[in-house]
Design an enzyme around this catalytic site. Sequence first.
Site, PDB file in Angstrom:
ATOM      1  N   HIS A  76      82.310 100.531  17.533  1.00  0.00           N
ATOM      2  CA  HIS A  76      81.707  99.442  16.762  1.00  0.00           C
ATOM      3  C   HIS A  76      82.224  98.107  17.291  1.00  0.00           C
ATOM      4  O   HIS A  76      83.419  97.926  17.504  1.00  0.00           O
ATOM      5  CB  HIS A  76      82.073  99.608  15.280  1.00  0.00           C
ATOM      6  CG  HIS A  76      81.855  98.382  14.468  1.00  0.00           C
ATOM      7  ND1 HIS A  76      80.681  97.669  14.510  1.00  0.00           N
ATOM      8  CD2 HIS A  76      82.671  97.720  13.604  1.00  0.00           C
ATOM      9  CE1 HIS A  76      80.777  96.631  13.698  1.00  0.00           C
ATOM     10  NE2 HIS A  76      81.969  96.633  13.140  1.00  0.00           N
ATOM     11  N   ASN A  91      79.748  90.383  14.967  1.00  0.00           N
ATOM     12  CA  ASN A  91      79.847  91.696  14.328  1.00  0.00           C
ATOM     13  C   ASN A  91      78.560  91.924  13.532  1.00  0.00           C
ATOM     14  O   ASN A  91      78.333  91.281  12.515  1.00  0.00           O
ATOM     15  CB  ASN A  91      81.075  91.719  13.413  1.00  0.00           C
ATOM     16  CG  ASN A  91      81.224  93.029  12.655  1.00  0.00           C
ATOM     17  OD1 ASN A  91      80.293  93.825  12.577  1.00  0.00           O
ATOM     18  ND2 ASN A  91      82.396  93.242  12.080  1.00  0.00           N
ATOM     19  N   CYS A 151      79.937  99.496   8.734  1.00  0.00           N
ATOM     20  CA  CYS A 151      79.875  99.470  10.202  1.00  0.00           C
ATOM     21  C   CYS A 151      79.866 100.862  10.823  1.00  0.00           C
ATOM     22  O   CYS A 151      79.640 101.006  12.022  1.00  0.00           O
ATOM     23  CB  CYS A 151      81.027  98.641  10.743  1.00  0.00           C
ATOM     24  SG  CYS A 151      81.082  97.014   9.983  1.00  0.00           S
TER      25      CYS A 151
HETATM   26  N1  COA Z   1      89.664  78.812  12.558  1.00  0.00           N
HETATM   27  C1  COA Z   1      90.907  78.344  12.720  1.00  0.00           C
HETATM   28  N2  COA Z   1      91.982  78.885  12.143  1.00  0.00           N
HETATM   29  C2  COA Z   1      91.790  79.959  11.365  1.00  0.00           C
HETATM   30  C3  COA Z   1      90.515  80.503  11.142  1.00  0.00           C
HETATM   31  C4  COA Z   1      89.419  79.883  11.773  1.00  0.00           C
HETATM   32  N3  COA Z   1      88.147  80.329  11.637  1.00  0.00           N
HETATM   33  N4  COA Z   1      90.638  81.562  10.332  1.00  0.00           N
HETATM   34  C5  COA Z   1      91.927  81.707  10.054  1.00  0.00           C
HETATM   35  N5  COA Z   1      92.651  80.721  10.663  1.00  0.00           N
HETATM   36  C6  COA Z   1      94.084  80.492  10.640  1.00  0.00           C
HETATM   37  C7  COA Z   1      94.722  81.093   9.401  1.00  0.00           C
HETATM   38  O1  COA Z   1      94.599  80.219   8.303  1.00  0.00           O
HETATM   39  C8  COA Z   1      96.148  81.259   9.864  1.00  0.00           C
HETATM   40  O2  COA Z   1      96.809  80.010   9.800  1.00  0.00           O
HETATM   41  P1  COA Z   1      98.352  79.936   9.334  1.00  0.00           P
HETATM   42  O3  COA Z   1      99.110  80.696  10.371  1.00  0.00           O
HETATM   43  O4  COA Z   1      98.603  78.462   9.336  1.00  0.00           O
HETATM   44  O5  COA Z   1      98.388  80.575   7.972  1.00  0.00           O
HETATM   45  C9  COA Z   1      96.005  81.628  11.335  1.00  0.00           C
HETATM   46  O6  COA Z   1      94.693  81.187  11.724  1.00  0.00           O
HETATM   47  C10 COA Z   1      96.130  83.101  11.604  1.00  0.00           C
HETATM   48  O7  COA Z   1      95.347  83.792  10.651  1.00  0.00           O
HETATM   49  P2  COA Z   1      95.229  85.343  10.642  1.00  0.00           P
HETATM   50  O8  COA Z   1      94.299  85.766   9.545  1.00  0.00           O
HETATM   51  O9  COA Z   1      96.573  85.965  10.692  1.00  0.00           O
HETATM   52  O10 COA Z   1      94.506  85.531  12.062  1.00  0.00           O
HETATM   53  P3  COA Z   1      94.267  86.836  12.872  1.00  0.00           P
HETATM   54  O11 COA Z   1      94.863  86.701  14.206  1.00  0.00           O
HETATM   55  O12 COA Z   1      94.565  88.068  12.076  1.00  0.00           O
HETATM   56  O13 COA Z   1      92.699  86.761  13.084  1.00  0.00           O
HETATM   57  C11 COA Z   1      90.718  87.785  12.261  1.00  0.00           C
HETATM   58  C12 COA Z   1      91.832  86.808  11.970  1.00  0.00           C
HETATM   59  C13 COA Z   1      89.825  87.875  11.024  1.00  0.00           C
HETATM   60  C14 COA Z   1      89.913  87.280  13.420  1.00  0.00           C
HETATM   61  C15 COA Z   1      91.341  89.166  12.589  1.00  0.00           C
HETATM   62  O14 COA Z   1      92.269  89.528  11.614  1.00  0.00           O
HETATM   63  C16 COA Z   1      90.303  90.229  12.691  1.00  0.00           C
HETATM   64  O15 COA Z   1      89.410  90.163  13.512  1.00  0.00           O
HETATM   65  N6  COA Z   1      90.420  91.298  11.900  1.00  0.00           N
HETATM   66  C17 COA Z   1      89.453  92.361  11.882  1.00  0.00           C
HETATM   67  C18 COA Z   1      88.280  91.914  11.110  1.00  0.00           C
HETATM   68  C19 COA Z   1      87.118  92.809  11.304  1.00  0.00           C
HETATM   69  O16 COA Z   1      86.822  93.214  12.404  1.00  0.00           O
HETATM   70  N7  COA Z   1      86.417  93.075  10.217  1.00  0.00           N
HETATM   71  C20 COA Z   1      85.283  93.871  10.226  1.00  0.00           C
HETATM   72  C21 COA Z   1      85.648  95.282  10.527  1.00  0.00           C
HETATM   73  S1  COA Z   1      84.291  96.274  10.591  1.00  0.00           S
END
Ligand code: COA
Length: 320
Positions: free
Chosen positions: A247, A277, A111
């Site tokens: 980004h 993204n 990215c």
């Molecule tokens: N739909 C519903 N629930 C979901 C889900 C989805 N698509 N994906 C994950 N969950 C659930 C998880 O299983 C978890 O459940 P639990 O509490 O029962 O275990 C809960 O939601 C929270 O998960 P978590 O991974 O802690 O969520 P988060 O708030 O961290 O959000 C992302 C997840 C991926 C959206 C977030 O971490 C993120 O955006 N990170 C950066 C990723 C990124 O930008 N990557 C590229 C960088 S260049």
Amino acid sequence: MSQITAFGTYVPEKVIDNHYFESFMDTNDEWIISRTGIKTRRFSKDGEYTSDLAVKAVENLVEQSGTDISDVDYIIVCTTSPDQPMPNAASRVQYKLGIKNAGCNDVYAACAGFIYGLQIAHGFVNSGVYKKVLVIGAETLSKITDFEDRTSCILFGDAAGAALIEPSEEEHFIAFNSGTNGDLGHDLYLSHKKNSINGVGINPHGKIVQNGRSVFKWAVGNIPIKIRELIAKAGLTLDDIDYIVPHSANLRIIEAIAKDLNYPMDRVPESVTEFGNTSSASIPLAIAKSERNGGIKKGDKLLLIGFGGGLTFAGTIVIW
Ligand code: COA
């Protein structure tokens, strides 16, 4: 001295909304919007690959600027999703556009790729090595997405953006920075072969895998610091910057960066809500969208900063 003299973007036609994912996994529109800000993204068709999108972005650049690209002497494609490892994506673009004498190279910095590409192009043009350099950020992430991983598959989209860098009377690139936390390499990866990074076991199944929380924390904790460093390096203050274009990884990351800097969100263009993204294409898409909506205009001072897999980042301050 150098500047961006022409610019174009392309997104594939197929619009994918959040309800699409509800049909095969346990997720919903509300969760996706609240955690990421993403409402829709675009997916390429079967048989449509990264170099095809890259070519369309360059055709858009030509349409908008009327510039002649037949004498481009170097093509850089920034991508994590090339059609294949060899020949590289830049060579496919060279062939499809019939650019006769261009050197061709891919930049592989996820990215942050587009900004690394701009840095390299600036170096080539300013040193006199090349005069007309195309920098293209292009991705078909939908082809390397793990659709069984609900925490990541909802994030990604396909797109391309292209910029032409040429010599200029005045320097338009005011400052650059970059850096890497290789110690966090295992937190965002795509592996076809090796099954560990930093001694941590990884899945070499050829799809994007991430530790979303770790990447989120790294971006929110580090990128505002790197933005401040870049502005200081340029001898400027935040008030001198017309737009900050980070980004477009996730709307929450962008909002957290703006909040940390105490910088108004209406001067932080994004492409993630409409296009997801799109990795190396996300900054060009955000700029194009802002221009269409009457935001960014010629002469504005933009701070562009890409970040992601590596974990690596690269930034520049450029006069648009
Ligand atoms: N739909 C519903 N629930 C979901 C889900 C989805 N698509 N994906 C994950 N969950 C659930 C998880 O299983 C978890 O459940 P639990 O509490 O029962 O275990 C809960 O939601 C929270 O998960 P978590 O991974 O802690 O969520 P988060 O708030 O961290 O959000 C992302 C997840 C991926 C959206 C977030 O971490 C993120 O955006 N990170 C950066 C990723 C990124 O930008 N990557 C590229 C960088 S260049």
